[in-house]
Scaffold this motif. Sequence first.
Motif, PDB file in Angstrom:
ATOM      1  N   ARG A 106       0.836  -1.219   0.000  1.00 57.95           N
ATOM      2  CA  ARG A 106       0.000   0.000   0.000  1.00 57.95           C
ATOM      3  C   ARG A 106       0.860   1.255   0.000  1.00 57.95           C
ATOM      4  N   LYS A 107       1.893   1.244   0.853  1.00 54.47           N
ATOM      5  CA  LYS A 107       2.780   2.425   0.937  1.00 54.47           C
ATOM      6  C   LYS A 107       3.483   2.650  -0.395  1.00 54.47           C
ATOM      7  N   ALA A 108       3.990   1.562  -0.979  1.00 52.02           N
ATOM      8  CA  ALA A 108       4.715   1.688  -2.254  1.00 52.02           C
ATOM      9  C   ALA A 108       3.790   2.201  -3.355  1.00 52.02           C
ATOM     10  N   LEU A 109       2.547   1.717  -3.356  1.00 50.43           N
ATOM     11  CA  LEU A 109       1.592   2.165  -4.375  1.00 50.43           C
ATOM     12  C   LEU A 109       1.274   3.657  -4.201  1.00 50.43           C
ATOM     13  N   ALA A 110       1.127   4.095  -2.951  1.00 49.31           N
ATOM     14  CA  ALA A 110       0.842   5.523  -2.702  1.00 49.31           C
ATOM     15  C   ALA A 110       2.011   6.381  -3.199  1.00 49.31           C
ATOM     16  N   LEU A 111       3.238   5.899  -2.968  1.00 50.84           N
ATOM     17  CA  LEU A 111       4.417   6.653  -3.435  1.00 50.84           C
ATOM     18  C   LEU A 111       4.482   6.660  -4.967  1.00 50.84           C
ATOM     19  N   ALA A 112       4.121   5.528  -5.579  1.00 52.14           N
ATOM     20  CA  ALA A 112       4.107   5.461  -7.047  1.00 52.14           C
ATOM     21  C   ALA A 112       3.092   6.454  -7.606  1.00 52.14           C
ATOM     22  N   ARG A 113       1.931   6.504  -6.974  1.00 49.68           N
ATOM     23  CA  ARG A 113       0.894   7.449  -7.414  1.00 49.68           C
ATOM     24  C   ARG A 113       1.398   8.900  -7.286  1.00 49.68           C
ATOM     25  N   TYR A 114       2.145   9.167  -6.231  1.00 46.96           N
ATOM     26  CA  TYR A 114       2.703  10.510  -6.007  1.00 46.96           C
ATOM     27  C   TYR A 114       3.662  10.866  -7.152  1.00 46.96           C
ATOM     28  N   LYS A 152      10.817   6.772 -13.430  1.00 44.73           N
ATOM     29  CA  LYS A 152      11.599   5.604 -12.969  1.00 44.73           C
ATOM     30  C   LYS A 152      11.390   5.358 -11.469  1.00 44.73           C
ATOM     31  N   TYR A 153      11.111   6.435 -10.733  1.00 47.95           N
ATOM     32  CA  TYR A 153      10.843   6.239  -9.297  1.00 47.95           C
ATOM     33  C   TYR A 153       9.481   5.582  -9.098  1.00 47.95           C
ATOM     34  N   ALA A 154       8.548   5.973  -9.972  1.00 43.67           N
ATOM     35  CA  ALA A 154       7.222   5.321  -9.923  1.00 43.67           C
ATOM     36  C   ALA A 154       7.390   3.831 -10.241  1.00 43.67           C
ATOM     37  N   ALA A 155       8.223   3.513 -11.258  1.00 43.54           N
ATOM     38  CA  ALA A 155       8.445   2.112 -11.653  1.00 43.54           C
ATOM     39  C   ALA A 155       9.044   1.313 -10.499  1.00 43.54           C
ATOM     40  N   LEU A 156       9.975   1.925  -9.785  1.00 46.45           N
ATOM     41  CA  LEU A 156      10.611   1.243  -8.646  1.00 46.45           C
ATOM     42  C   LEU A 156       9.571   0.938  -7.556  1.00 46.45           C
ATOM     43  N   GLU A 157       8.743   1.911  -7.237  1.00 41.22           N
ATOM     44  CA  GLU A 157       7.726   1.708  -6.196  1.00 41.22           C
ATOM     45  C   GLU A 157       6.700   0.662  -6.632  1.00 41.22           C
ATOM     46  N   LEU A 158       6.351   0.678  -7.923  1.00 41.55           N
ATOM     47  CA  LEU A 158       5.371  -0.307  -8.414  1.00 41.55           C
ATOM     48  C   LEU A 158       5.936  -1.717  -8.332  1.00 41.55           C
ATOM     49  N   ARG A 159       7.212  -1.851  -8.636  1.00 44.13           N
ATOM     50  CA  ARG A 159       7.864  -3.160  -8.531  1.00 44.13           C
ATOM     51  C   ARG A 159       7.803  -3.656  -7.093  1.00 44.13           C
ATOM     52  N   MET A 160       8.070  -2.748  -6.164  1.00 47.72           N
ATOM     53  CA  MET A 160       8.038  -3.141  -4.749  1.00 47.72           C
ATOM     54  C   MET A 160       6.610  -3.490  -4.312  1.00 47.72           C
ATOM     55  N   ALA A 161       5.635  -2.776  -4.872  1.00 48.79           N
ATOM     56  CA  ALA A 161       4.234  -3.084  -4.541  1.00 48.79           C
ATOM     57  C   ALA A 161       3.848  -4.471  -5.064  1.00 48.79           C
ATOM     58  N   ILE A 162       4.318  -4.816  -6.274  1.00 49.19           N
ATOM     59  CA  ILE A 162       4.026  -6.153  -6.831  1.00 49.19           C
ATOM     60  C   ILE A 162       4.657  -7.227  -5.938  1.00 49.19           C
ATOM     61  N   SER A 201      -4.250  -1.866 -11.523  1.00 48.43           N
ATOM     62  CA  SER A 201      -4.402  -3.283 -11.143  1.00 48.43           C
ATOM     63  C   SER A 201      -4.125  -3.464  -9.651  1.00 48.43           C
ATOM     64  N   LEU A 202      -3.052  -2.827  -9.182  1.00 47.79           N
ATOM     65  CA  LEU A 202      -2.694  -2.961  -7.765  1.00 47.79           C
ATOM     66  C   LEU A 202      -3.779  -2.368  -6.864  1.00 47.79           C
ATOM     67  N   GLU A 203      -4.389  -1.269  -7.305  1.00 44.55           N
ATOM     68  CA  GLU A 203      -5.463  -0.660  -6.512  1.00 44.55           C
ATOM     69  C   GLU A 203      -6.633  -1.631  -6.350  1.00 44.55           C
ATOM     70  N   ARG A 204      -6.969  -2.336  -7.451  1.00 45.33           N
ATOM     71  CA  ARG A 204      -8.083  -3.296  -7.371  1.00 45.33           C
ATOM     72  C   ARG A 204      -7.727  -4.433  -6.412  1.00 45.33           C
ATOM     73  N   VAL A 205      -6.477  -4.889  -6.476  1.00 49.08           N
ATOM     74  CA  VAL A 205      -6.040  -5.983  -5.587  1.00 49.08           C
ATOM     75  C   VAL A 205      -6.121  -5.529  -4.131  1.00 49.08           C
ATOM     76  N   LEU A 206      -5.594  -4.331  -3.867  1.00 48.44           N
ATOM     77  CA  LEU A 206      -5.510  -3.869  -2.469  1.00 48.44           C
ATOM     78  C   LEU A 206      -6.859  -3.400  -1.929  1.00 48.44           C
ATOM     79  N   ALA A 207      -7.840  -3.207  -2.819  1.00 53.40           N
ATOM     80  CA  ALA A 207      -9.174  -2.794  -2.361  1.00 53.40           C
ATOM     81  C   ALA A 207     -10.070  -4.009  -2.092  1.00 53.40           C
ATOM     82  N   SER A 208      -9.544  -5.230  -2.285  1.00 55.89           N
ATOM     83  CA  SER A 208     -10.356  -6.434  -2.079  1.00 55.89           C
ATOM     84  C   SER A 208     -10.938  -6.447  -0.664  1.00 55.89           C
TER      85      SER A 208
END
Length: 267
Positions: A9-17, A28-38, A152-159
């Motif tokens: 969740r934290k990584a996804l919020a940072l990616a969104r930022y 590239k920072y968004a990509a890094l955070e998304l990778r960590m979220a996955i 996609s990650l938002e849908r997963v984390l909103a389950s």
Amino acid sequence: MSIHRSSARKALALARYELASVDDQRLKYAALELRMAIEGVTYDRALAYKAEFPPEEYETWQPKKIMLVLLEIDSSADSDSSLSFGIEPAPGQSPEVMRHLGAEVVFNLQIIKKHYDALGSYLHSPSLKHVRSGVTSDYGKMRKRCEEIASSLERVLASSIFNCTLGVFSSFDCCECNTRIRRRMPRGVDSIEVDCLNCSGSYTLTRTSDDKILRELHQHEIACANKNCNHTIIVLRKEIVAGRHWTCKECHGRNEFHLGLVHYESY
Ligand SMILES: [Zn+2]
Ligand SMILES: [Zn+2]
């Protein structure tokens, strides 16, 4: 909630930022955070199977490899699901009213395969060949991919429910080392082989006609190879490997397992 799910969740919020910035250099920072979220959502999924797949085994693994093992344990490990319950009017009859408890969206293997490595490629400097050819990064494509993954990650984390793994389980203590063994019987399969994670014990589990699970330890009674001594011992199947040996209690000779090939002349 597991530590992996909250770090996702934290990584996804940072990616969104980072994605909110119009500056393409932030992608590239968004990509890094998304990778960590996955990684977070996949480790979290794996925790649901910790009895069958202990975290020590995959601590250094990447999501794709983890998901492949989860799918081996449970073919529905990466499928979305919903959970409802109702009271049967009589045993075996469908309930008239079903109450919906929630639904779960899983970050599945297909999405991992599609995006995870691509995200990694955004994190490296372009190769010399790439630079020489004058090809510049396609920031539009990169941003679109990052947005797609974030959604996609938002849908997963909103389950509303997560890591619910229903199935027919067989659980028993290993008769060699007492470690609890917990395995699911896949749907439509009547017999599986399982290994104890702690010792050399291995078993065949078989579903009986009255839906009970029978277990049979893989072991063999083996006689001393000395022809003048017939003393036998019980050996676990996984212990029968070339080079292993035991000293016979009766004749005190040494018996050693060898892998052999014997040739017979043609008649
Ligand atoms: Zn054991
Ligand atoms: Zn003997």
